[in-house]
Design a protein around this motif. Structure first.
Motif, mmCIF file in Angstrom:
data_model
loop_
_atom_site.group_PDB
_atom_site.id
_atom_site.type_symbol
_atom_site.label_atom_id
_atom_site.label_comp_id
_atom_site.label_asym_id
_atom_site.label_seq_id
_atom_site.Cartn_x
_atom_site.Cartn_y
_atom_site.Cartn_z
ATOM 1 N N GLN A 75 36.295 36.116 31.071
ATOM 2 C CA GLN A 75 35.130 35.291 31.383
ATOM 3 C C GLN A 75 33.920 36.141 31.763
ATOM 4 O O GLN A 75 32.786 35.783 31.467
ATOM 5 C CB GLN A 75 35.470 34.325 32.517
ATOM 6 N N ALA A 76 34.172 37.263 32.415
ATOM 7 C CA ALA A 76 33.066 38.125 32.859
ATOM 8 C C ALA A 76 32.246 38.644 31.691
ATOM 9 O O ALA A 76 31.035 38.853 31.824
ATOM 10 C CB ALA A 76 33.609 39.291 33.682
ATOM 11 N N VAL A 77 32.893 38.860 30.543
ATOM 12 C CA VAL A 77 32.153 39.379 29.380
ATOM 13 C C VAL A 77 31.651 38.252 28.484
ATOM 14 O O VAL A 77 31.151 38.501 27.380
ATOM 15 C CB VAL A 77 33.022 40.363 28.561
ATOM 16 N N GLY A 78 31.772 37.009 28.959
ATOM 17 C CA GLY A 78 31.242 35.875 28.208
ATOM 18 C C GLY A 78 32.257 35.154 27.356
ATOM 19 O O GLY A 78 31.897 34.242 26.602
ATOM 20 N N GLY A 79 33.547 35.533 27.454
ATOM 21 C CA GLY A 79 34.584 34.884 26.668
ATOM 22 C C GLY A 79 35.248 33.752 27.429
ATOM 23 O O GLY A 79 34.865 33.421 28.549
ATOM 24 N N ALA A 80 36.253 33.161 26.804
ATOM 25 C CA ALA A 80 37.000 32.063 27.412
ATOM 26 C C ALA A 80 38.301 32.600 27.987
ATOM 27 O O ALA A 80 38.971 33.431 27.373
ATOM 28 C CB ALA A 80 37.299 30.986 26.375
ATOM 29 N N ALA A 81 38.667 32.092 29.145
ATOM 30 C CA ALA A 81 39.911 32.530 29.777
ATOM 31 C C ALA A 81 41.116 32.233 28.893
ATOM 32 O O ALA A 81 42.063 33.029 28.821
ATOM 33 C CB ALA A 81 40.071 31.861 31.137
ATOM 34 N N PHE A 206 40.157 40.719 24.943
ATOM 35 C CA PHE A 206 40.449 39.385 24.408
ATOM 36 C C PHE A 206 39.282 38.428 24.625
ATOM 37 O O PHE A 206 39.214 37.383 23.978
ATOM 38 C CB PHE A 206 41.730 38.837 25.043
ATOM 39 N N GLY A 207 38.361 38.790 25.525
ATOM 40 C CA GLY A 207 37.135 38.010 25.696
ATOM 41 C C GLY A 207 36.019 38.491 24.788
ATOM 42 O O GLY A 207 34.872 38.050 24.925
ATOM 43 N N ASP A 208 36.352 39.414 23.861
ATOM 44 C CA ASP A 208 35.388 39.970 22.898
ATOM 45 C C ASP A 208 34.262 40.737 23.578
ATOM 46 O O ASP A 208 33.099 40.693 23.149
ATOM 47 C CB ASP A 208 34.800 38.868 21.998
ATOM 48 N N GLY A 209 34.605 41.448 24.635
ATOM 49 C CA GLY A 209 33.610 42.260 25.318
ATOM 50 C C GLY A 209 33.206 43.483 24.514
ATOM 51 O O GLY A 209 33.955 43.978 23.666
ATOM 52 N N ASP A 212 31.378 49.128 26.126
ATOM 53 C CA ASP A 212 30.953 49.579 27.455
ATOM 54 C C ASP A 212 31.429 48.621 28.542
ATOM 55 O O ASP A 212 31.774 49.049 29.651
ATOM 56 C CB ASP A 212 29.431 49.735 27.503
ATOM 57 N N GLN A 213 31.476 47.312 28.231
ATOM 58 C CA GLN A 213 31.967 46.351 29.209
ATOM 59 C C GLN A 213 33.459 46.555 29.473
ATOM 60 O O GLN A 213 33.917 46.497 30.626
ATOM 61 C CB GLN A 213 31.725 44.916 28.714
ATOM 62 N N VAL A 214 34.205 46.800 28.410
ATOM 63 C CA VAL A 214 35.643 47.030 28.557
ATOM 64 C C VAL A 214 35.901 48.225 29.465
ATOM 65 O O VAL A 214 36.737 48.175 30.382
ATOM 66 C CB VAL A 214 36.308 47.230 27.181
ATOM 67 N N GLU A 215 35.169 49.315 29.233
ATOM 68 C CA GLU A 215 35.383 50.525 30.027
ATOM 69 C C GLU A 215 34.914 50.354 31.466
ATOM 70 O O GLU A 215 35.541 50.856 32.397
ATOM 71 C CB GLU A 215 34.685 51.719 29.368
ATOM 72 N N ARG A 216 33.818 49.649 31.661
ATOM 73 C CA ARG A 216 33.355 49.396 33.036
ATOM 74 C C ARG A 216 34.368 48.560 33.812
ATOM 75 O O ARG A 216 34.664 48.825 34.980
ATOM 76 C CB ARG A 216 32.009 48.682 33.014
ATOM 77 N N ALA A 326 28.678 39.796 32.397
ATOM 78 C CA ALA A 326 27.632 38.978 31.794
ATOM 79 C C ALA A 326 27.619 37.591 32.417
ATOM 80 O O ALA A 326 26.667 36.833 32.237
ATOM 81 C CB ALA A 326 27.863 38.857 30.285
ATOM 82 N N ASP A 327 28.672 37.245 33.137
ATOM 83 C CA ASP A 327 28.801 35.919 33.734
ATOM 84 C C ASP A 327 28.816 36.055 35.253
ATOM 85 O O ASP A 327 29.697 36.711 35.824
ATOM 86 C CB ASP A 327 30.098 35.265 33.250
#
Length: 346
Positions: A75-81, A206-209, A212-216, A326-327
């Motif tokens: 959810q943090a990267v804008g995807g669905a749980a 799996f949230g399509d981050g 850079d978001q994945v690594e952070r 992002a969320d």
């Protein structure tokens, strides 16, 4: 939209854990049902779903904090749980593989206020059940059909290798008279922090981050994971058995070289010398000696140092979280989950 993605406002960290548990448990049970009957029986007992005779129980299933990190990271990267459910299940399976093996290696007879699986089913059966959970975790990811499944398998496999390396170091420390603090911290980074970092990373994948978001988020999780280990080691000495599910002074009884113990032994204080003598006696420590060892660790400053380290690690983790999220809501809830994981009274 599934129930996982229908949320109410202002959830506490414990609300998040309940939400995660409610979403993950059915999928976890479905996955475990695919195991051979011999492995399924042990796994279900370990998860607290039934007793050794297969009768349903209301046993404590644990906090399942790692799946919650995975779902929130998506959810943090804008995807669905919901899209990260296979990632959350896989992480929980790997974690419980490690617990089954840890209980055997440490000789622990209780977990979550119940006899451990090996003490009920035998050492060999518990080891095989742990192996089955690890294999199942990778199968869950491979069968998810998600475009990031292959990358997630690599992330989780790498974390598992690090976990195994950390566990090997932890066991080796028990046979060594001198363990440097830095080496003990690296052990904890591998044994505990790597998997929590992986939970955040595979959730973000799996949230399509973005990369850079994945690594952070992986860095966020690893720092929180190390803080969690500092806190867990303190609970292994001073934790309330009613809360931890383990006997008082459990880690001291096993003469574990945990983070506060190693820091105390390295402190070059009078308390360190007395603690060293206690830790290297051949006879089992008496109740009075265990209490004295705990006093010496505190007198050396190692308890206060461990608390400071945990706080600093969470502060550093927040920097990565703010850079990745992002969320806003998921960011707040990940932060709350990090605080819960490092609380002193859980």
């Amino acid at each position: 939209m599934t129930d996982l993605d229908v949320t109410t406002a202002h959830r506490s960290a414990r609300d998040v854990l309940s939400w995660s548990r409610a979403g993950v448990d059915p999928a976890l049970r479905t996955a475990v049902d695919r195991l051979p009957d011999s492995m399924r029986a042990i796994a279900g007992y370990h998860f607290g779903w039934w007793d050794e005779h297969g009768h349903p129980t209301g046993a404590d299933p644990g906090k399942a904090i790692r799946p919650a990190f995975a779902l929130l990271a998506a959810q943090a990267v804008g995807g669905a749980a919901a899209t990260a459910l296979p990632a959350a299940v896989a992480v929980e399976l790997v974690h419980n593989f490690s617990l089954l093996h840890d209980d055997v290696m440490d000789g622990d007879s209780t977990r979550r206020h119940r006899p451990t699986a090996w003490s009920v089913y035998g050492v060999n059966a518990a080891i095989l059940a742990g192996d089955a959970l690890l294999t199942l975790a990778l199968d869950v990811l491979a069968g998810s059909g998600h475009p990031a499944a292959a990358r997630a398998i690599r992330v989780l496999s790498d974390a598992t290798q690090r976990l195994n390396d950390g566990q090997a170091a932890d066991l080796a420390f028990e046979e060594r008279a001198d363990v440097p603090v830095g080496e003990c911290v690296r052990m904890a980074e591998n044994k505990t922090a790597a998997l929590i970092g992986a939970a955040c990373a595979v959730g973000a994948l799996f949230g399509d981050g973005r990369g850079d978001q994945v690594e952070r988020l992986r860095s966020f999780g690893e720092l929180v994971g190390l803080a969690f280990q500092f806190t867990d080691d303190l609970l292994g000495i001073w934790g309330d058995p009613e809360v931890t599910g383990k006997p008082v002074f459990s880690d001291l009884h096993n003469r574990k070289k945990s983070l506060p113990v190693v820091a105390a032994l390295a402190s070059r204080t009078p308390a360190a010398r007395e603690l060293d003598a206690l830790y290297h006696t051949d006879a089992p420590l008496t109740a009075d000696e265990l209490a004295r060892a705990a006093e010496l660790i505190e007198a050396s400053g190692a308890r206060a140092w461990s608390l400071e380290q945990a706080d600093d690690l969470v502060t550093r983790a927040r920097v990565h979280l703010r850079a990745a999220a992002a969320d806003d809501r998921a960011e707040r809830e990940l932060d709350a989950l990090a605080c819960l994981a490092t609380r002193r009274d859980h």
